[in-house]
Design a protein around this motif. Structure first.
Motif, mmCIF file in Angstrom:
data_model
loop_
_atom_site.group_PDB
_atom_site.id
_atom_site.type_symbol
_atom_site.label_atom_id
_atom_site.label_comp_id
_atom_site.label_asym_id
_atom_site.label_seq_id
_atom_site.Cartn_x
_atom_site.Cartn_y
_atom_site.Cartn_z
ATOM 1 N N LYS A 243 0.826 -1.208 0.000
ATOM 2 C CA LYS A 243 0.000 0.000 0.000
ATOM 3 C C LYS A 243 0.862 1.261 0.000
ATOM 4 O O LYS A 243 0.556 2.243 -0.668
ATOM 5 C CB LYS A 243 -0.925 -0.009 1.214
ATOM 6 N N MET A 244 1.957 1.225 0.768
ATOM 7 C CA MET A 244 2.850 2.377 0.836
ATOM 8 C C MET A 244 3.501 2.653 -0.522
ATOM 9 O O MET A 244 3.554 3.794 -0.981
ATOM 10 C CB MET A 244 3.923 2.138 1.901
ATOM 11 N N ILE A 245 3.967 1.587 -1.195
ATOM 12 C CA ILE A 245 4.614 1.748 -2.502
ATOM 13 C C ILE A 245 3.622 2.292 -3.528
ATOM 14 O O ILE A 245 3.956 3.191 -4.316
ATOM 15 C CB ILE A 245 5.199 0.401 -2.976
ATOM 16 N N LYS A 247 1.000 4.109 -2.952
ATOM 17 C CA LYS A 247 0.733 5.509 -2.609
ATOM 18 C C LYS A 247 1.865 6.415 -3.071
ATOM 19 O O LYS A 247 1.634 7.500 -3.634
ATOM 20 C CB LYS A 247 0.536 5.645 -1.097
ATOM 21 N N GLU A 248 3.110 5.969 -2.860
ATOM 22 C CA GLU A 248 4.268 6.760 -3.274
ATOM 23 C C GLU A 248 4.356 6.871 -4.800
ATOM 24 O O GLU A 248 4.702 7.923 -5.340
ATOM 25 C CB GLU A 248 5.551 6.132 -2.721
ATOM 26 N N LEU A 249 4.028 5.777 -5.496
ATOM 27 C CA LEU A 249 4.039 5.810 -6.953
ATOM 28 C C LEU A 249 3.010 6.802 -7.496
ATOM 29 O O LEU A 249 3.291 7.576 -8.412
ATOM 30 C CB LEU A 249 3.737 4.412 -7.517
ATOM 31 N N LYS A 250 1.834 6.758 -6.898
ATOM 32 C CA LYS A 250 0.772 7.675 -7.323
ATOM 33 C C LYS A 250 1.207 9.126 -7.125
ATOM 34 O O LYS A 250 1.001 9.988 -7.987
ATOM 35 C CB LYS A 250 -0.516 7.395 -6.544
ATOM 36 N N GLY A 251 1.830 9.398 -5.963
ATOM 37 C CA GLY A 251 2.319 10.748 -5.687
ATOM 38 C C GLY A 251 3.390 11.184 -6.675
ATOM 39 O O GLY A 251 3.404 12.332 -7.133
ATOM 40 N N ALA A 252 4.269 10.251 -7.029
ATOM 41 C CA ALA A 252 5.345 10.570 -7.975
ATOM 42 C C ALA A 252 4.785 10.861 -9.369
ATOM 43 O O ALA A 252 5.227 11.787 -10.052
ATOM 44 C CB ALA A 252 6.339 9.412 -8.045
ATOM 45 N N SER A 255 3.236 14.418 -9.520
ATOM 46 C CA SER A 255 4.044 15.504 -8.967
ATOM 47 C C SER A 255 4.364 16.623 -9.957
ATOM 48 O O SER A 255 4.655 17.745 -9.559
ATOM 49 C CB SER A 255 5.352 14.936 -8.398
#
Length: 335
Positions: A243-245, A247-252, A255
């Motif tokens: 889930k963390m990965i 979320k981080e991918l979506k944010g990247a 951006s």
């Protein structure tokens, strides 16, 4: 006809998604009949909005609910009219082959033991869960049903896991590994060191040795054996990290304009890749070693996971996994 019970009470999303999943399940699998257990008026209200085969969906009324905060064994013994107990009793009485629930894990484990009962020769019943890997999914067991177990119990987990992977998932001669902090034979605590020679000497499994947690996502084994404490820790880290990965991918991707453009270009291939890591597509976690099939799905499951769990139950019953476990464990009955 394969008869499957779906518990509509206890999940985070209520009965609606259970009913939707059941209706779609009967459309996809023509050899399935489903018992929807729960508040009859609520189930009927959802069914009234859908087109379905009335001969293959039956509503069974249950007025009580077992919450996650209740003592599991006490609740199972006292709440005879709960959806959990009513549904499991359908298996005990021979009216159903499988049971699916998003309810309290503790109550499902207790109900499986006390209502359905263990198969002869089975010492403990593990929760098994398919984990996504870079290759084919791997089966992890136990995922939390038995925190403290003896080496001979871990041997049985390995044997049951092998039967499941070969019969349900079609993996020939599945590779079995024992979760440990290293791959050297002398590594591990007393429990692990005592288990290693039992797995190594077994002629019923293809034992490949120890496996470290970091090797699991790369598909280095088809069956990973652990006690419930270690297994639950592995699966919770797996889920949280995924889930963390994401979320981080979506944010990247969001951006900047350039990253958004890049995301659009790889959207299709990324979607196909991420689908392999969608837990809802793997079905639920079966409680192996019972006289019937009991499957625990996530508390927040929607119709997708209900449908995939129905498929899982169909494969389990058609492959006669219980029959194979019972036959394979005949030698344990004399102990």
């Amino acid at each position: 006809m394969i008869n499957i019970v779906i518990d509509t009470i206890g999940g985070d999303n209520g009965a609606e998604f259970c009913v939707k999943g059941a209706v779609e399940g009967t459309k996809r699998y023509k050899n399935v009949k489903i018992f929807l257990v729960g508040h009859k008026s609520e189930i009927d209200s959802y069914l009234g909005q859908m087109e379905y085969d009335k001969d293959r969906i039956e509503v069974v009324d249950a007025k009580e609910e077992i919450s996650p905060n209740e003592a599991p064994v006490k609740a199972v013994r006292e709440k005879k009219d709960s959806s959990l107990v009513v549904g499991l009793t359908l298996i005990k009485d021979g009216r159903a082959d499988a049971f699916i629930s998003a309810g309290s894990t503790g109550a499902i484990l207790a109900g499986g033991q006390f209502v359905v009962g263990r198969a002869k020769g089975v010492k403990r019943t593990p929760l098994a869960h398919l984990l996504p890997t870079s290759g084919e999914p791997a089966l992890l067991l136990d995922c939390g049903a038995n925190v403290d177990v003896k080496p001979e119990v871990l041997l049985q987990f390995a044997e049951m896991g092998s039967i499941y992977m070969e019969s349900v998932c079609g993996v020939k001669n599945p590779r079995v590994a024992l979760a440990n902090i290293g791959t050297e034979e002398e590594k591990g605590n007393a429990q692990i060191k005592a288990t290693y020679p039992l797995l190594k000497d077994s002629k019923l499994i293809n034992f490949t040795g120890y496996i470290e947690s970091r090797a699991i996502p790369y598909g280095k084994a088809d069956v990973i054996v652990a006690d419930g404490f270690v297994g639950n820790t592995i699966i919770k880290l797996y889920e949280g990290l995924s889930k963390m990965i994401l979320k981080e991918l979506k944010g990247a991707f969001l951006s900047s304009f350039t990253s958004k453009l890049g995301a659009m270009l790889i959207k299709k291939s990324m979607k196909n890749t991420l689908k392999r890591f969608d837990a809802s597509d793997q079905g639920g976690a079966p409680l192996l070693g019972l006289k019937g099939l009991v499957v625990k799905i996530h508390g927040n499951s929607k119709e997708g996971e209900v449908i995939s769990s129905i498929r899982q139950c169909v494969n389990f019953v058609e492959s006669d996994v219980n029959g194979k476990i019972i036959k394979g464990f005949e030698s344990y009955e004399e102990e």
